[in-house]
Scaffold this motif. Sequence first.
Motif, short mmCIF file in Angstrom:
data_model
loop_
_atom_site.label_atom_id
_atom_site.label_comp_id
_atom_site.label_asym_id
_atom_site.label_seq_id
_atom_site.Cartn_x
_atom_site.Cartn_y
_atom_site.Cartn_z
N ARG A 151 17.72 -1.08 -19.45
CA ARG A 151 17.66 -0.75 -20.78
C ARG A 151 17.43 -1.96 -21.87
N ALA A 152 18.20 -3.09 -21.39
CA ALA A 152 17.78 -4.36 -22.21
C ALA A 152 16.31 -4.56 -21.95
N LYS A 153 15.71 -4.53 -20.90
CA LYS A 153 14.48 -5.15 -20.56
C LYS A 153 13.62 -4.06 -21.43
N TYR A 154 13.85 -3.11 -21.41
CA TYR A 154 12.86 -1.89 -22.27
C TYR A 154 12.91 -2.24 -23.73
N TRP A 155 14.23 -2.52 -24.36
CA TRP A 155 14.19 -2.91 -25.54
C TRP A 155 13.45 -4.17 -25.95
N LEU A 156 13.63 -5.30 -25.22
CA LEU A 156 12.90 -6.35 -25.45
C LEU A 156 11.53 -6.46 -25.32
N SER A 157 11.19 -5.25 -24.49
CA SER A 157 9.59 -5.19 -24.17
C SER A 157 9.05 -4.31 -25.53
N VAL A 158 9.89 -3.39 -26.17
CA VAL A 158 9.22 -2.83 -27.58
C VAL A 158 9.39 -3.75 -28.76
N GLY A 159 9.95 -5.13 -28.69
CA GLY A 159 9.98 -5.65 -29.78
C GLY A 159 11.52 -6.20 -30.32
N ALA A 160 12.38 -5.75 -29.62
CA ALA A 160 13.58 -5.98 -29.86
C ALA A 160 14.15 -7.52 -29.87
#
Length: 85
Positions: free
Chosen positions: A69-78
């Motif tokens: 989930r952390a990688k997902y959020w970083l991938s969408v610009g977080a």
Amino acid sequence: VRSGDHQQRVDMVVRLRLQRWGASHNPFYRVVVADSRAKRDGKYIERVGTYDPMVDHTGRKKVTMNFERAKYWLSVGAQPSDTVA
């Protein structure tokens, strides 16, 4: 939207940051995804982990993280805060 009205696009900056929990002199943190304008301990979008800075009997600090989930959020610009980074 009527002609002449303008819609403004509001960009929401999302950050991964620590949210403080625990008691006095016994901190415990949640790693959360939150709007950068929200209060430190206010609303959040998703909790992705925890951090316990108090050393246990083995002398280690405890960190749990849902890396997917952390990688997902970083991938969408977080953007991670300085502490989380």
